[in-house]
Design a protein around this motif. Structure first.
Motif, PDB file in Angstrom:
ATOM      1  N   ASP A 148      34.290  93.886  47.733  1.00  0.00           N
ATOM      2  CA  ASP A 148      35.592  93.805  47.056  1.00  0.00           C
ATOM      3  C   ASP A 148      35.729  95.022  46.128  1.00  0.00           C
ATOM      4  OD1 ASP A 148      37.942  92.800  45.778  1.00  0.00           O
ATOM      5  OD2 ASP A 148      37.324  90.750  46.196  1.00  0.00           O
ATOM      6  N   ILE A 149      36.750  95.024  45.302  1.00  0.00           N
ATOM      7  CA  ILE A 149      37.077  96.221  44.500  1.00  0.00           C
ATOM      8  C   ILE A 149      35.931  96.748  43.633  1.00  0.00           C
ATOM      9  CG2 ILE A 149      39.576  95.901  44.444  1.00  0.00           C
ATOM     10  CD1 ILE A 149      39.273  94.418  41.800  1.00  0.00           C
TER      11      ILE A 149
ATOM     12  N   HIS B 133      34.962  83.446  50.972  1.00  0.00           N
ATOM     13  CA  HIS B 133      35.333  84.399  49.913  1.00  0.00           C
ATOM     14  C   HIS B 133      35.751  83.615  48.682  1.00  0.00           C
ATOM     15  CE1 HIS B 133      36.808  87.974  47.946  1.00  0.00           C
ATOM     16  NE2 HIS B 133      38.078  87.639  48.040  1.00  0.00           N
TER      17      HIS B 133
ATOM     18  N   PHE C  98      39.434  80.285  47.408  1.00  0.00           N
ATOM     19  CA  PHE C  98      39.259  81.498  46.597  1.00  0.00           C
ATOM     20  C   PHE C  98      39.290  81.175  45.100  1.00  0.00           C
ATOM     21  CE2 PHE C  98      41.314  85.111  44.369  1.00  0.00           C
ATOM     22  CZ  PHE C  98      40.336  86.077  44.576  1.00  0.00           C
TER      23      PHE C  98
ATOM     24  N   ARG D 121      46.549  91.468  54.021  1.00  0.00           N
ATOM     25  CA  ARG D 121      47.121  90.283  53.382  1.00  0.00           C
ATOM     26  C   ARG D 121      48.618  90.214  53.672  1.00  0.00           C
ATOM     27  NH1 ARG D 121      46.355  89.208  46.971  1.00  0.00           N
ATOM     28  NH2 ARG D 121      48.096  90.682  46.839  1.00  0.00           N
TER      29      ARG D 121
ATOM     30  N   TRP E  47      39.451  96.298  54.764  1.00  0.00           N
ATOM     31  CA  TRP E  47      40.196  95.128  54.305  1.00  0.00           C
ATOM     32  C   TRP E  47      41.323  95.619  53.399  1.00  0.00           C
ATOM     33  CZ3 TRP E  47      37.167  91.933  50.108  1.00  0.00           C
ATOM     34  CH2 TRP E  47      37.996  90.948  49.549  1.00  0.00           C
TER      35      TRP E  47
ATOM     36  N   ILE F  17      37.041  96.865  50.863  1.00  0.00           N
ATOM     37  CA  ILE F  17      38.457  96.653  50.525  1.00  0.00           C
ATOM     38  C   ILE F  17      39.110  98.003  50.219  1.00  0.00           C
ATOM     39  CG2 ILE F  17      38.225  96.411  48.007  1.00  0.00           C
ATOM     40  CD1 ILE F  17      40.045  93.924  48.208  1.00  0.00           C
TER      41      ILE F  17
ATOM     42  N   ASP G 263      44.277  94.995  51.014  1.00  0.00           N
ATOM     43  CA  ASP G 263      44.770  93.941  50.123  1.00  0.00           C
ATOM     44  C   ASP G 263      45.951  94.476  49.301  1.00  0.00           C
ATOM     45  OD1 ASP G 263      44.860  91.567  48.732  1.00  0.00           O
ATOM     46  OD2 ASP G 263      43.238  92.094  47.360  1.00  0.00           O
ATOM     47  N   MET G 264      46.583  93.621  48.563  1.00  0.00           N
ATOM     48  CA  MET G 264      47.611  93.999  47.561  1.00  0.00           C
ATOM     49  C   MET G 264      48.772  94.787  48.169  1.00  0.00           C
ATOM     50  SD  MET G 264      46.055  92.718  44.902  1.00  0.00           S
ATOM     51  CE  MET G 264      46.511  93.385  43.317  1.00  0.00           C
TER      52      MET G 264
ATOM     53  N   TRP H 257      44.161  87.430  56.515  1.00  0.00           N
ATOM     54  CA  TRP H 257      43.735  86.181  55.889  1.00  0.00           C
ATOM     55  C   TRP H 257      44.870  85.686  55.012  1.00  0.00           C
ATOM     56  CZ3 TRP H 257      43.642  90.146  52.670  1.00  0.00           C
ATOM     57  CH2 TRP H 257      43.503  89.956  51.305  1.00  0.00           C
TER      58      TRP H 257
ATOM     59  N   TRP I 171      34.437  88.247  45.203  1.00  0.00           N
ATOM     60  CA  TRP I 171      34.866  89.183  44.177  1.00  0.00           C
ATOM     61  C   TRP I 171      34.105  88.796  42.928  1.00  0.00           C
ATOM     62  CZ3 TRP I 171      40.112  88.692  41.201  1.00  0.00           C
ATOM     63  CH2 TRP I 171      40.243  89.759  40.292  1.00  0.00           C
TER      64      TRP I 171
ATOM     65  N   TRP J 131      45.033  97.192  39.898  1.00  0.00           N
ATOM     66  CA  TRP J 131      43.690  97.140  39.275  1.00  0.00           C
ATOM     67  C   TRP J 131      43.323  98.391  38.459  1.00  0.00           C
ATOM     68  CZ3 TRP J 131      43.065  92.303  39.494  1.00  0.00           C
ATOM     69  CH2 TRP J 131      43.258  91.567  40.657  1.00  0.00           C
TER      70      TRP J 131
ATOM     71  N   ASP K 196      45.201  84.288  48.441  1.00  0.00           N
ATOM     72  CA  ASP K 196      44.498  83.546  47.391  1.00  0.00           C
ATOM     73  C   ASP K 196      44.785  82.057  47.419  1.00  0.00           C
ATOM     74  OD1 ASP K 196      43.552  85.992  46.739  1.00  0.00           O
ATOM     75  OD2 ASP K 196      44.825  86.262  44.980  1.00  0.00           O
TER      76      ASP K 196
HETATM   77  C1  GLC Z   1      43.332  89.684  45.412  1.00  0.00           C
HETATM   78  C2  GLC Z   1      42.851  89.281  46.800  1.00  0.00           C
HETATM   79  C3  GLC Z   1      41.447  88.746  46.712  1.00  0.00           C
HETATM   80  C4  GLC Z   1      40.557  89.783  46.073  1.00  0.00           C
HETATM   81  C5  GLC Z   1      41.081  90.202  44.720  1.00  0.00           C
HETATM   82  C6  GLC Z   1      40.289  91.357  44.120  1.00  0.00           C
HETATM   83  O1  GLC Z   1      43.451  88.577  44.611  1.00  0.00           O
HETATM   84  O2  GLC Z   1      43.717  88.369  47.389  1.00  0.00           O
HETATM   85  O3  GLC Z   1      40.977  88.404  47.978  1.00  0.00           O
HETATM   86  O4  GLC Z   1      39.270  89.281  45.943  1.00  0.00           O
HETATM   87  O5  GLC Z   1      42.421  90.605  44.843  1.00  0.00           O
HETATM   88  O6  GLC Z   1      40.309  92.448  44.929  1.00  0.00           O
END
Ligand code: GLC
Length: 766
Positions: free
Chosen positions: A295-296, A537, A512, A463, A403, A332, A405-406, A476, A267, A369, A479
């Motif tokens: 990633d984002i 990562h 991480f 996650r 992927w 992601i 996440d969140m 996975w 990220w 985000w 963090d």
């Molecule tokens: C969260 C995830 C991490 C990712 C980040 C930004 O913290 O656990 O893996 O990189 O968000 O998306």
């Protein structure tokens, strides 16, 4: 709560018991598994974990005794008493597990004054918990060890610790005292000196597990909502319990072969240029890599199912170019949808009623985000299909995996109120009920979208999980940090996840959050390359940790272990193939196969891959030797080929480039030749690394990506080695057209090529 037993009736393996105040039931699922149920919330089970499940017809016997009802199968006896107290016995009448008849003795309760004093300095102030409305106390005999429970922090054995099931996003360094992390898997295994059993408490609300902290006389699990609904899993050995649990909740489906390769992520990789450079560095430095994760940063303002065209001029072309070089792209996708009129996903979601609402019916808004965001309600089947269809956008770009996440779900403006409305299929429900299955249902939607639109075996990483998520997604551990404690934790955490059905898991290699060090990265890859999901990562703002960031020495070590992973790919793939049937994990704590060995109950720094490979990584800063314990049998040092007798401790020299590995005598380990990525070479010859002794091994070969194997389109090879050094190869199932033409047999420093035409082959090795 229940009162005395007044009556009972039996129907289709269900023993319905009438107590004075309410009813309860015991359902026989198969010979070894029974369900204990009382309809406190809904009349029927509404399991998110157990789906499309057919119980097995078995013979059983029910009898009324003076003070109890006795239900017997060929494997387990259940005795139900007044107040719905239940005891379980094995087939020989030995006690497996008894309900504790006494009351709970609450632990330490602070005075108001003391609580205030502590809070002054910022200490967490916590009283011993009160009784829960559903609360099952089980007797402790004294020698119990507890395993599984999902992704909890700390060491392997959960005895004396307390946990909560409430999916939690907390990126602070996660330590032993954390009660909850991202996943809720309310299943544990109790290992006693001479017996073992498992309990799966299928309740999605926040639940509580005290594994003997409050009292040495009992342990308990409890919850304030939902039904009383748990499964008791009996078995002769620990592996039976894992197989039993995954019989209920499902096994990990065989993944696409390339997903077992090496993944690189950070990220954030902020531009097309950067991603292309990263890919090139892998090839230039001859470090195998299959996958790069975005990633984002790739999204436009963090809006899901969009692409930032300023940073990535032509994502489709980039993905296409990388593909020519063997790279796959995984992107992601978070659940939070940016609240922005004119953004198609938001507009569509509003129009179709896809988002969770307040009890009054307004769309519920929190922040992730993208800032103000709304939450798709994955509990509704139509929302899952909508989400599933959105995956097409990514697939059309050439993306090969998603992927998630969140999906606890995370929220930056405080936790979602408990009464936010989420649906449980057709039933209006609440956040408190659906929170723990939010990630599970999101992964299910993603899985179904990829399956429908791609026709290949979906690759999803999540996650947050609930029991049963293994059917849809890999996971996975979220963090972690680049600290030694988290490298140490990676082993028990992944092993316990494996015992909890989640076999396809990994940690962020290198860590991480926080800054990794050259030594830590070198040691982490020695664990990572054996983790089922192998991904480096790291977090924005931390020191970079791609394999080349710390110079030649570290890069050479990194390469050595990534190459080893690629050599072992067929062994990993075979473990997944077998795991789809047995539910047994890829990465296993030693105790799983040597449960009588007291030395292994708390063995946190070694693990097995399948049954043949034992890995004992160095997980302490500065250590260049490792104290190793080998279980019974004969083991061979992978590096020196020295033989070691099991049942003893050894000190192994382990300079920075050595991760101690031992192979069980009688093992036949399939290897692929060196490759830069999966599919780099056409593999028509299989290398077999043979460790003399007695053993047999099944190997699977298929196209590595489609569902054809489900129709028998795979080859199953059976290799054996006997005590006279005679090796045989057979092909009991021939369903895939590309058979191996031959094998390279490696043993005792010898290499021999033998041709294979599908007929039984016999070779005298020594
Ligand atoms: C969260 C995830 C991490 C990712 C980040 C930004 O913290 O656990 O893996 O990189 O968000 O998306």
């Amino acid at each position: 709560m229940f009162g005395r037993i007044t009556d009972y009736k039996v129907n289709n393996q269900i023993v319905e018991i009438k107590f004075e105040k309410r009813s309860g039931q015991v359902e026989i699922i198969n010979e070894s598994i029974v369900n204990i149920f009382a309809a406190l919330e809904t009349q029927e089970h509404r399991s998110k974990a157990i789906e499309n499940f057919q119980k097995k017809q078995v013979s059983y016997h029910v009898e009324r005794e003076e003070d109890c009802i006795v239900i017997t199968t060929s494997k387990v006896t259940v005795k139900v008493y007044d107040e719905f107290k239940v005891d379980f016995y094995d087939k020989d009448g030995k006690v497996l597990c008894k309900d504790y008849r006494g009351r709970r003795q609450r632990g330490i309760v602070l005075t108001e004054e003391d609580a205030e004093l502590m809070a002054g300095e910022g200490h967490e102030v916590e009283d011993a918990p009160e009784d829960y409305s559903i609360q099952i106390l089980k007797e402790l005999e004294g020698d119990e060890a507890f395993y599984a429970l999902g992704d909890k922090t700390g060491f392997l054995n959960k005895r004396n610790y307390v946990y909560e099931m409430w999916n939690t996003d907390n990126p602070a360094p996660q330590v032993d005292s954390f009660k909850a992390l991202y996943k809720s898997i309310p299943f544990f295994i109790t290992l006693k000196k001479d017996s073992v059993y498992g309990i799966f408490f299928d309740n999605t609300y926040r639940s509580y597990f005290d594994m003997g902290k409050e009292s040495s006389k009992y342990y308990y699990f409890g919850c304030d909502n939902g039904n009383l609904d748990y499964y008791f899993i009996a078995g002769d050995k620990m592996t039976d319990i894992v197989t039993g649990y995954t019989y209920l909740t499902g096994t990990v489906p065989v993944p696409q072969l390339w997903t077992l390769g090496h993944h690189q992520s950070r990220w954030g990789y902020k531009s097309e240029k950067e991603v292309r450079q990263i890919a090139k560095k892998f090839r230039d430095n001859d470090i195998p890599c299959d996958t790069i994760h975005l990633d984002i940063d790739y999204m436009d303002e963090f809006k899901v199912f969009t692409w930032n065209k300023e940073r990535y001029e032509d994502p489709k072309k980039m993905i296409g170019d990388l593909k020519k070089d063997g790279f796959k792209i995984v992107t992601i996708i978070d659940p939070g949808v940016k609240l922005q009129e004119g953004y198609h996903i938001y507009d569509e979601g509003v129009e179709k009623g896809c988002f969770a609402t307040t009890p009054e019916g307004e769309i519920y808004v929190n922040a992730v985000w993208p800032g103000d965001s709304v939450y798709p309600d994955f509990g509704k089947p139509e929302v899952r299909s909508w989400w599933a269809n959105n995956q097409r956008y990514l697939l059309d770009m050439g993306v090969r995996g998603v992927w998630n996440d969140m999906n606890e779900p995370a929220s930056f403006r405080g936790e979602l109120p408990q009464d936010v409305v989420f649906y449980d299929e057709e039933l209006r429900a609440t956040h408190s009920k659906m929170h723990n299955v939010y990630g599970h249902l999101m992964s299910k939607a993603t899985y179904e979208g990829l399956k429908e639109n791609d026709k290949k075996r979906p690759f999803v990483i999540t996650r947050a999980c609930y029991s049963g998520s293994q059917k849809y997604s890999t996971a996975w551990t979220g963090d972690n940090h680049s600290i030694w404690a988290h490298l140490q934790m990676a082993i028990p955490q992944l092993c316990n996840l494996g015992l909890s059905g989640m076999s396809y898991v990994g940690t962020d290699v290198g860590g991480f959050g926080s800054d990794t060090t050259p030594e830590l990265l070198a040691r982490w890859v020695q664990v990572g390359c054996f983790s089922p999901l192998f991904r480096n990562h790291s977090c924005m703002g931390t020191i970079r940790q791609e394999p080349w960031q710390f110079g030649e020495e570290i890069m050479n070590i990194y390469r050595k272990y990534v190459q080893l992973r690629y050599e072992l790919l067929p062994y990993f793939y075979d473990l997944f193939f077998k795991g789809e049937t047995t539910g047994l994990p890829v990465m296993r704590p030693l105790i799983l196969h040597y449960e009588k060995d007291q030395n292994l109950r708390d063995r946190n720094d070694e693990f097995l891959l399948g049954e043949n490979i034992l890995v004992a990584p160095v997980v302490n800063q500065g250590d260049t030797q490792k104290l190793i314990y080998l279980p019974e049998g004969l083991w061979i040092d992978y590096w020196t080929k020295e033989e070691k007798k099991g049942g003893s401790y050894y000190v192994k020299e382990a300079p920075l480039d050595v991760c101690p590995i031992y192979i069980k005598a009688g093992s036949i380990i399939p290897n692929y030749p060196k490759q830069s990525y999966v599919g780099d070479k056409e593999i028509d010859t299989l290398i077999l690394d043979i460790y003399l002794g007695e053993g047999k091994y099944k190997h699977y070969q298929d196209d590595g990506e489609s569902f054809d194997y489900k129709d028998g389109k795979y080859n199953e090879y059976l290799f054996t080695i006997n005590s006279e050094g005679i090796f045989t190869a057979e092909l009991p199932n021939k369903g895939y057209e590309k058979e191996y033409k031959g094998f390279v047999l490696k043993y005792n420093n010898t290499e021999k090529y033998v041709e294979f035409n599908g007929d039984k082959l016999t070779v005298k090795l020594v």
